[in-house]
Design a protein around this motif. Structure first.
Motif, PDB file in Angstrom:
ATOM      1  N   TRP A  72       0.842  -1.201   0.000  1.00 40.65           N
ATOM      2  CA  TRP A  72       0.000   0.000   0.000  1.00 40.65           C
ATOM      3  C   TRP A  72       0.871   1.243   0.000  1.00 40.65           C
ATOM      4  N   LEU A  73       0.501   2.178  -0.852  1.00 40.25           N
ATOM      5  CA  LEU A  73       1.189   3.452  -0.990  1.00 40.25           C
ATOM      6  C   LEU A  73       0.236   4.539  -0.527  1.00 40.25           C
ATOM      7  N   ALA A  74       0.718   5.472   0.288  1.00 39.38           N
ATOM      8  CA  ALA A  74      -0.185   6.440   0.914  1.00 39.38           C
ATOM      9  C   ALA A  74       0.338   7.859   0.816  1.00 39.38           C
ATOM     10  N   ILE A  75      -0.608   8.790   0.769  1.00 41.77           N
ATOM     11  CA  ILE A  75      -0.345  10.211   0.995  1.00 41.77           C
ATOM     12  C   ILE A  75      -1.146  10.606   2.232  1.00 41.77           C
ATOM     13  N   VAL A  76      -0.478  11.273   3.180  1.00 42.52           N
ATOM     14  CA  VAL A  76      -1.119  11.590   4.456  1.00 42.52           C
ATOM     15  C   VAL A  76      -0.846  13.043   4.831  1.00 42.52           C
ATOM     16  N   PRO A  77      -1.810  13.950   4.661  1.00 43.06           N
ATOM     17  CA  PRO A  77      -1.671  15.318   5.171  1.00 43.06           C
ATOM     18  C   PRO A  77      -2.249  15.421   6.578  1.00 43.06           C
ATOM     19  N   PHE A  78      -1.669  16.297   7.401  1.00 44.53           N
ATOM     20  CA  PHE A  78      -2.204  16.506   8.753  1.00 44.53           C
ATOM     21  C   PHE A  78      -1.594  17.757   9.369  1.00 44.53           C
ATOM     22  N   LEU A 225     -13.445  15.231  -2.423  1.00 40.81           N
ATOM     23  CA  LEU A 225     -14.155  15.971  -3.465  1.00 40.81           C
ATOM     24  C   LEU A 225     -13.229  16.418  -4.580  1.00 40.81           C
ATOM     25  N   HIS A 226     -11.963  16.630  -4.251  1.00 43.33           N
ATOM     26  CA  HIS A 226     -10.979  17.040  -5.261  1.00 43.33           C
ATOM     27  C   HIS A 226      -9.615  16.555  -4.819  1.00 43.33           C
ATOM     28  N   LEU A 227      -8.836  16.025  -5.750  1.00 36.78           N
ATOM     29  CA  LEU A 227      -7.484  15.567  -5.444  1.00 36.78           C
ATOM     30  C   LEU A 227      -6.585  15.799  -6.647  1.00 36.78           C
ATOM     31  N   GLU A 228      -5.504  16.494  -6.403  1.00 38.08           N
ATOM     32  CA  GLU A 228      -4.485  16.765  -7.422  1.00 38.08           C
ATOM     33  C   GLU A 228      -3.137  16.666  -6.736  1.00 38.08           C
ATOM     34  N   SER A 229      -2.257  15.821  -7.253  1.00 39.59           N
ATOM     35  CA  SER A 229      -0.976  15.615  -6.584  1.00 39.59           C
ATOM     36  C   SER A 229       0.082  15.121  -7.556  1.00 39.59           C
ATOM     37  N   THR A 230       1.325  15.558  -7.330  1.00 39.41           N
ATOM     38  CA  THR A 230       2.485  15.002  -8.027  1.00 39.41           C
ATOM     39  C   THR A 230       3.513  14.481  -7.021  1.00 39.41           C
ATOM     40  N   LEU A 231       3.086  14.261  -5.787  1.00 36.34           N
ATOM     41  CA  LEU A 231       4.005  13.812  -4.745  1.00 36.34           C
ATOM     42  C   LEU A 231       4.576  12.427  -5.044  1.00 36.34           C
ATOM     43  N   ILE A 232       3.726  11.505  -5.422  1.00 36.51           N
ATOM     44  CA  ILE A 232       4.184  10.148  -5.700  1.00 36.51           C
ATOM     45  C   ILE A 232       5.080  10.142  -6.931  1.00 36.51           C
ATOM     46  N   GLU A 233       4.681  10.835  -7.960  1.00 36.38           N
ATOM     47  CA  GLU A 233       5.470  10.895  -9.193  1.00 36.38           C
ATOM     48  C   GLU A 233       6.846  11.528  -8.956  1.00 36.38           C
ATOM     49  N   SER A 234       6.935  12.452  -7.987  1.00 36.29           N
ATOM     50  CA  SER A 234       8.218  13.092  -7.702  1.00 36.29           C
ATOM     51  C   SER A 234       9.236  12.107  -7.149  1.00 36.29           C
ATOM     52  N   GLN A 235       8.774  10.934  -6.675  1.00 32.45           N
ATOM     53  CA  GLN A 235       9.664   9.897  -6.179  1.00 32.45           C
ATOM     54  C   GLN A 235      10.072   8.910  -7.269  1.00 32.45           C
ATOM     55  N   GLY A 236       9.641   9.176  -8.510  1.00 33.67           N
ATOM     56  CA  GLY A 236       9.942   8.266  -9.595  1.00 33.67           C
ATOM     57  C   GLY A 236       9.001   7.087  -9.671  1.00 33.67           C
ATOM     58  N   LEU A 237       7.915   7.116  -8.884  1.00 39.37           N
ATOM     59  CA  LEU A 237       6.941   6.038  -8.873  1.00 39.37           C
ATOM     60  C   LEU A 237       5.791   6.352  -9.817  1.00 39.37           C
ATOM     61  N   GLY A 242      -6.816   3.848  -9.968  1.00 38.81           N
ATOM     62  CA  GLY A 242      -8.054   3.765  -9.212  1.00 38.81           C
ATOM     63  C   GLY A 242      -8.182   4.796  -8.114  1.00 38.81           C
ATOM     64  N   GLU A 243      -9.317   4.724  -7.434  1.00 37.73           N
ATOM     65  CA  GLU A 243      -9.592   5.640  -6.338  1.00 37.73           C
ATOM     66  C   GLU A 243      -8.925   5.150  -5.053  1.00 37.73           C
ATOM     67  N   PRO A 244      -8.502   6.070  -4.180  1.00 40.43           N
ATOM     68  CA  PRO A 244      -7.864   5.637  -2.940  1.00 40.43           C
ATOM     69  C   PRO A 244      -8.874   5.137  -1.913  1.00 40.43           C
ATOM     70  N   VAL A 245      -8.382   4.313  -1.001  1.00 36.97           N
ATOM     71  CA  VAL A 245      -9.117   3.986   0.219  1.00 36.97           C
ATOM     72  C   VAL A 245      -8.913   5.150   1.174  1.00 36.97           C
ATOM     73  N   VAL A 246     -10.001   5.708   1.701  1.00 31.94           N
ATOM     74  CA  VAL A 246      -9.934   6.969   2.447  1.00 31.94           C
ATOM     75  C   VAL A 246     -10.404   6.778   3.887  1.00 31.94           C
ATOM     76  N   HIS A 247      -9.618   7.300   4.822  1.00 27.82           N
ATOM     77  CA  HIS A 247     -10.012   7.416   6.219  1.00 27.82           C
ATOM     78  C   HIS A 247      -9.583   8.792   6.718  1.00 27.82           C
ATOM     79  N   ALA A 248     -10.352   9.356   7.623  1.00 26.53           N
ATOM     80  CA  ALA A 248      -9.949  10.567   8.334  1.00 26.53           C
ATOM     81  C   ALA A 248      -9.665  10.191   9.781  1.00 26.53           C
ATOM     82  N   GLY A 249      -8.695  10.871  10.386  1.00 26.39           N
ATOM     83  CA  GLY A 249      -8.327  10.579  11.768  1.00 26.39           C
ATOM     84  C   GLY A 249      -8.639  11.741  12.687  1.00 26.39           C
ATOM     85  N   SER A 250      -9.327  11.456  13.790  1.00 23.44           N
ATOM     86  CA  SER A 250      -9.551  12.470  14.826  1.00 23.44           C
ATOM     87  C   SER A 250      -8.266  12.673  15.622  1.00 23.44           C
TER      88      SER A 250
END
Length: 262
Positions: A72-78, A225-237, A242-250
């Protein structure tokens, strides 16, 4: 260029951690933590990826961790807040900032944890300290988190670190109701119950492991609702399909222990 380059060969496959080994990491480690902080406004975006795609990007001794045969590959903002060491209170102006990481999951000697491909942060001091003392691939970035509605969040980031590939991240999500506690062995448990992190020197000749302690994430549903990213591509990946599996954390309060060579 990413901080870490793929290695040409794969290590021999070793047994994944048992459920008992995963659950054991919920226990608070012995000794004294070196740092405390709070994490909030967290969004988990996870994509399944073939393990053989990610394995070459790891130091030789680390093994990709999988669930039902998939990595699993993830992007996590917080948001990080109340950042302080064990001997000092929060420092005004440096104790609250936004962070954004690209990560996967690994294990070594039966200990599962997180491997970070990159960690962008909107705090130059934190970036310098993490790169200098913890061998973590932190990168400077400008970031903003807005709340355009009671349950809406909008996170934007632009990497400003010199000498590395540029990257941007834009996401808007709507928070939903709380989820039941993640069942041990479930996908949500695998993706979010992580109490250990790994790091390496740039040459990948030394490997380090650190522990964190916090309550299991109180998870919520979330709709992107909207997602735009080049973070993964910047690693050469390649861009995950498909759509991501999404969870929010309290919010959770977190303790961190020193990184130790393994």
């Amino acid at each position: 260029m990413p901080d870490f380059l793929p290695t040409p060969t794969l290590p021999a496959t070793v047994a994944a951690p048992t459920l008992a080994q995963r659950l054991a990491l919920r226990e608070r480690p012995a000794g004294t933590p070196i740092m405390r902080q709070d994490w909030s406004e967290l969004l988990f975006l996870h994509w399944p990826v073939p393990a053989e795609l990610l394995q070459p990007y790891l130091p030789p001794r680390l093994q990709i961790d999988t669930h039902d045969g998939m990595a699993w590959l993830a992007i996590v903002p917080f948001r990080m807040s109340k950042v302080r060491t064990r001997i000092s209170p929060p420092v005004p102006g440096a104790n609250v900032f936004l962070e954004l990481n690209v990560r996967t999951y690994v294990h070594l000697d039966g200990v599962p944890g997180v491997w970070f491909f990159s960690l962008d942060a909107a705090n130059p001091l934190a970036v310098w300290a993490a790169r200098t003392f913890f061998n973590l691939p932190y990168l400077r970035a400008t970031m903003r988190l807005d709340e355009p509605g009671p349950e809406l969040r909008q996170f934007t980031a632009t990497r400003t670190h010199s000498g590395v590939a540029p990257a941007i991240f834009r996401a808007t999500w709507k928070l939903g109701p709380p989820l039941p506690a993640a069942e041990p062995g479930s996908l949500a448990f695998f993706l979010t119950e992580r109490y250990c992190l790994y790091a390496s020197n740039k040459a990948q000749t030394k490997l380090y492991r650190g522990r964190v302690a916090h309550a299991p994430w109180p998870l919520r549903t979330a709709q992107v609702l909207h997602l735009e990213s080049t973070l993964i591509e910047s690693q050469g990946l390649p861009t995950p399909a498909g759509e991501p599996v999404v969870h929010a954390g309290s919010p959770v309060s977190v303790e961190l222990w020193p990184m130790r060579r393994v």
